[in-house]
Scaffold this active site. Structure first.
Site, PDB file in Angstrom:
ATOM      1  N   GLU A   1       3.117  -5.230  -2.492  1.00 43.09           N
ATOM      2  CA  GLU A   1       2.392  -6.509  -2.417  1.00 43.09           C
ATOM      3  C   GLU A   1       2.676  -7.368  -3.637  1.00 43.09           C
ATOM      4  O   GLU A   1       1.932  -8.279  -3.991  1.00 43.09           O
ATOM      5  CB  GLU A   1       0.885  -6.243  -2.222  1.00 43.09           C
ATOM      6  CG  GLU A   1       0.050  -6.014  -3.462  1.00 43.09           C
ATOM      7  CD  GLU A   1       0.326  -4.727  -4.231  1.00 43.09           C
ATOM      8  OE1 GLU A   1       1.423  -4.152  -4.076  1.00 43.09           O
ATOM      9  OE2 GLU A   1      -0.536  -4.332  -5.013  1.00 43.09           O
TER      10      GLU A   1
ATOM     11  N   ASP B   1       0.713 -10.771  -7.638  1.00 46.39           N
ATOM     12  CA  ASP B   1       0.309  -9.522  -6.972  1.00 46.39           C
ATOM     13  C   ASP B   1      -1.111  -9.692  -6.423  1.00 46.39           C
ATOM     14  O   ASP B   1      -2.019 -10.122  -7.151  1.00 46.39           O
ATOM     15  CB  ASP B   1       0.362  -8.405  -8.032  1.00 46.39           C
ATOM     16  CG  ASP B   1       0.055  -7.045  -7.475  1.00 46.39           C
ATOM     17  OD1 ASP B   1       0.947  -6.193  -7.465  1.00 46.39           O
ATOM     18  OD2 ASP B   1      -1.123  -6.832  -7.074  1.00 46.39           O
TER      19      ASP B   1
ATOM     20  N   HIS C   1      -3.377  -1.459   8.244  1.00 48.34           N
ATOM     21  CA  HIS C   1      -2.081  -1.897   7.697  1.00 48.34           C
ATOM     22  C   HIS C   1      -1.603  -3.205   8.331  1.00 48.34           C
ATOM     23  O   HIS C   1      -1.003  -4.057   7.675  1.00 48.34           O
ATOM     24  CB  HIS C   1      -1.049  -0.789   7.953  1.00 48.34           C
ATOM     25  CG  HIS C   1      -0.020  -0.667   6.892  1.00 48.34           C
ATOM     26  ND1 HIS C   1       1.210  -1.271   7.004  1.00 48.34           N
ATOM     27  CD2 HIS C   1      -0.043  -0.045   5.686  1.00 48.34           C
ATOM     28  CE1 HIS C   1       1.909  -1.002   5.920  1.00 48.34           C
ATOM     29  NE2 HIS C   1       1.179  -0.257   5.104  1.00 48.34           N
TER      30      HIS C   1
ATOM     31  N   ASN D   1      -6.005  -2.840   3.116  1.00 50.29           N
ATOM     32  CA  ASN D   1      -5.335  -1.906   4.032  1.00 50.29           C
ATOM     33  C   ASN D   1      -6.288  -0.823   4.516  1.00 50.29           C
ATOM     34  O   ASN D   1      -6.342  -0.525   5.713  1.00 50.29           O
ATOM     35  CB  ASN D   1      -4.160  -1.230   3.318  1.00 50.29           C
ATOM     36  CG  ASN D   1      -2.887  -2.034   3.423  1.00 50.29           C
ATOM     37  OD1 ASN D   1      -2.698  -2.780   4.364  1.00 50.29           O
ATOM     38  ND2 ASN D   1      -2.019  -1.888   2.449  1.00 50.29           N
TER      39      ASN D   1
ATOM     40  N   ASP E   1      -0.502  -6.515   6.471  1.00 53.18           N
ATOM     41  CA  ASP E   1       0.789  -7.201   6.692  1.00 53.18           C
ATOM     42  C   ASP E   1       0.566  -8.700   6.895  1.00 53.18           C
ATOM     43  O   ASP E   1       1.313  -9.535   6.361  1.00 53.18           O
ATOM     44  CB  ASP E   1       1.489  -6.639   7.943  1.00 53.18           C
ATOM     45  CG  ASP E   1       2.171  -5.302   7.658  1.00 53.18           C
ATOM     46  OD1 ASP E   1       2.146  -4.877   6.490  1.00 53.18           O
ATOM     47  OD2 ASP E   1       2.718  -4.699   8.602  1.00 53.18           O
TER      48      ASP E   1
END
Ligand SMILES: Nc1nc2c(ncn2[C@@H]2O[C@H](COP(=O)(O)OP(=O)(O)OP(=O)(O)O)[C@@H](O)[C@H]2O)c(=O)[nH]1
Length: 339
Positions: free
Chosen positions: A247, A204, A217, A212, A221
């Protein structure tokens, strides 16, 4: 039984073929024996027994690929054999067979089988009353085959696309959680059968929300895509990465434990630490690692890796934490390496 018919398309076609063969061929087999045509009666009986045998094999073993292949071949060659013994009525039996082959075997194999059956039928000149009848048969049989081919090809493509939509994460291209559940069950069964060790790593990205929030965002990504590409570069081809959600990812490592597993994790952590970036600098990752214990349910295995990941976060992030191998439901922890 009904559920199997609903979910297994090929099994349902095999069952329809078996039932139709029973209803459609049995009266003819009896009639031919009664009329004293023993050869035709024996051919009908042989077709019936083989189709029934194939259907029973498919139901018992679940292997519809092999039985489908046998049944497609028997159905087509049966129609040709019927024509050879009783004449032009055999032609009519070939038409349903030409369609059914596309549901039983791959389109390319079905095409070859159909062309061979049509050619074998045409080779028996005495079956046809005139040349026109023979060429009409050839043309109509080819049209039926071509239409069935187009339909089967389209169905195959749609099935593949649906499978992809259901199992692949569109952003990163790795398998999703649904596919992971199936792979973990297979891995656990393989481990029980062979004794091969399997490690599950839950990973993670740390403070991903901040990435973010600060850079958008789209940038977030991009970091997820980079993470996947880096993990894939630094693991073996036989290792599998899944997107668990958000994530969080799961890495399944077959055939590694003990010092080997520690080395793999240190190497992965080092590579991500040096190569995974966002516009503000380096992105770090936390890892929870659990080795599958003998006979352990998959949910327990995931839970132990998840708890180890939680501990890695609690211990300050950018850590690899190994869950203790144990069969009890309370997941323990073996060691934490700050790297
Ligand atoms: N860009 C992007 N963000 C996602 C995606 N899926 C989940 N997220 C974000 O991932 C973030 C996860 O945040 P948290 O669960 O608070 O975790 P974190 O900020 O990484 O904190 P720790 O895990 O505790 O280090 C949230 O901001 C989600 O919106 C995605 O597909 N793309």
């Amino acid at each position: 039984m009904l559920k199997r018919l609903k979910t297994d398309f090929r099994l349902s076609i095999i069952t329809i073929l078996g039932t139709s063969a029973f209803l459609g061929i049995t009266p003819f087999a009896i009639m031919r024996f009664v009329q004293g045509n023993l050869v035709a009666g024996a051919i009908d009986t042989a077709i019936l027994v083989t189709i029934f045998g194939g259907m029973a094999y498919a139901w018992i073993t679940g292997d519809t690929r092999r039985s489908g292949m046998v049944l497609a071949f028997i159905a087509c060659s049966g129609a040709v054999a019927v024509a050879a013994t009783v004449g032009e009525v055999g032609l009519f039996w070939l038409y349903p067979c030409l369609v059914t082959t596309f549901f039983l075997v791959k389109p390319r194999i079905a095409t070859v089988l159909n062309l061979c059956s049509i050619a074998a039928m045409m080779a028996q000149r005495e079956v046809f009353q005139t040349q026109v009848q023979m060429w009409t048969f050839a043309a109509t049989a080819l049209v039926v085959s071509a239409t069935a081919f187009a339909f089967a090809q389209r169905t195959d493509n749609q099935r593949e696309r649906l499978e992809q939509l259901a199992t692949i994460d569109p952003l990163t291209g790795v398998k999703n959680r649904r596919a992971m559940d199936e792979e973990l069950i297979l891995a656990a069964a393989h481990a029980t059968r062979t004794g091969l060790p399997y490690a599950l790593v839950m990973l993670d990205i740390d403070h991903f929300k901040t990435v973010n929030d600060e850079y958008g965002h789209g940038v977030g990504d991009g970091v997820l895509v980079d993470l996947v590409s880096l993990v894939q570069q630094h693991t073996r081809q036989s290792d599998q990465l899944f997107r668990y959600g958000g994530e969080e990812f799961v890495l399944l490592l077959p055939g590694v434990d003990g010092a080997g597993l520690t080395a793999v994790m240190n190497n992965l952590q080092h590579s991500l630490r040096t190569k995974l970036k966002h516009p503000g600098g380096a992105a770090t990752v936390s890892f929870g690692v659990a080795l599958l214990s003998a006979g352990e349910p998959v949910e327990n295995w995931i839970e132990r890796a998840d708890t180890a990941l939680y501990r890695a976060k609690e211990a300050g992030r950018d850590q690899v934490v190994f869950a203790e191998a144990k069969s009890s439901s309370s997941p323990g922890l073996l060691m934490a390496s700050p790297g």
